[in-house]
Enzyme design. Structure first.
Site, mmCIF file in Angstrom:
data_model
loop_
_atom_site.group_PDB
_atom_site.id
_atom_site.type_symbol
_atom_site.label_atom_id
_atom_site.label_comp_id
_atom_site.label_asym_id
_atom_site.label_seq_id
_atom_site.Cartn_x
_atom_site.Cartn_y
_atom_site.Cartn_z
ATOM 1 N N GLU A 1 -34.485 -38.637 -43.227
ATOM 2 C CA GLU A 1 -34.207 -40.073 -43.205
ATOM 3 C C GLU A 1 -33.153 -40.349 -42.139
ATOM 4 O O GLU A 1 -33.167 -41.369 -41.498
ATOM 5 C CB GLU A 1 -33.686 -40.505 -44.576
ATOM 6 C CG GLU A 1 -33.175 -41.914 -44.638
ATOM 7 C CD GLU A 1 -34.144 -42.826 -45.321
ATOM 8 O OE1 GLU A 1 -34.168 -44.008 -44.954
ATOM 9 O OE2 GLU A 1 -34.863 -42.384 -46.204
ATOM 10 N N ARG B 1 -37.648 -49.541 -45.184
ATOM 11 C CA ARG B 1 -36.921 -48.643 -44.287
ATOM 12 C C ARG B 1 -37.471 -48.637 -42.865
ATOM 13 O O ARG B 1 -37.489 -47.598 -42.185
ATOM 14 C CB ARG B 1 -36.878 -47.245 -44.866
ATOM 15 C CG ARG B 1 -36.098 -47.212 -46.157
ATOM 16 C CD ARG B 1 -35.895 -45.839 -46.675
ATOM 17 N NE ARG B 1 -35.065 -45.926 -47.874
ATOM 18 C CZ ARG B 1 -34.697 -44.904 -48.588
ATOM 19 N NH1 ARG B 1 -35.068 -43.700 -48.249
ATOM 20 N NH2 ARG B 1 -33.946 -45.072 -49.660
ATOM 21 N N SER C 1 -28.674 -40.828 -47.875
ATOM 22 C CA SER C 1 -29.894 -40.159 -48.322
ATOM 23 C C SER C 1 -30.475 -39.378 -47.147
ATOM 24 O O SER C 1 -30.729 -39.926 -46.087
ATOM 25 C CB SER C 1 -30.890 -41.213 -48.813
ATOM 26 O OG SER C 1 -32.077 -40.607 -49.218
#
Length: 146
Positions: free
Chosen positions: A141, A20, A71
């Site tokens: 996120e 990520r 998310s």
């Protein structure tokens, strides 16, 4: 292109891809204008089966039937954000039209007419509740752009 509008050509290693993260998340203001991928050949049937399996698992576990930004929180080290949120009794909790998904607590969904203020208020409530009950700080996120 960087924040000063200067163009750069990068080899694959220059992207600094990780879990990520990448150069493009670290370098504020940079934009990807063009890219090329080199794919590996494989068995068409196996690839299609794997793609169908991934899609089915997403449909089963994620609230794809509602609008969301995906998310909502990063995975804190040693924990799962969705499990912590569920453990704190927050599944289904709402702020205006924003709601913690009943299907997967790691997603804040638009259950109908949610405003940005609703989503931000719910994110703050989740963070505060999870920290108070577990001592774990949840980091968004999603990118929140002021």
């Amino acid at each position: 292109m960087d924040a000063q509008a200067k163009l750069h050509m990068l080899a694959a290693q220059g992207h600094a891809f990780g879990y990520r993260t990448s150069l493009f998340r670290k370098e504020r203001g940079s934009v990807i204008l063009y890219t090329e991928f080199q794919l590996k050949p494989g068995d068409k049937g196996q690839i299609q089966a794997a793609m169908a399996d991934y899609a089915a698992r997403r449909r089963e576990k994620q609230p794809l039937e509602y609008p969301s930004a995906g998310s909502t929180f990063k995975r804190p080290e040693g924990h799962f954000a969705g499990a912590l949120i569920e453990q704190c009794g927050l599944k289904g909790v709402r702020a205006g039209g924003a709601q913690v998904s009943e299907k997967h607590a790691g997603f804040v969904i638009n259950a109908g007419g949610a405003s940005c203020a609703d989503v931000l208020a719910l994110i703050a409530h989740i963070q505060e509740t999870v920290y108070r009950q577990t001592g774990v700080r949840l980091e968004p996120e999603v990118k929140i752009v002021p």
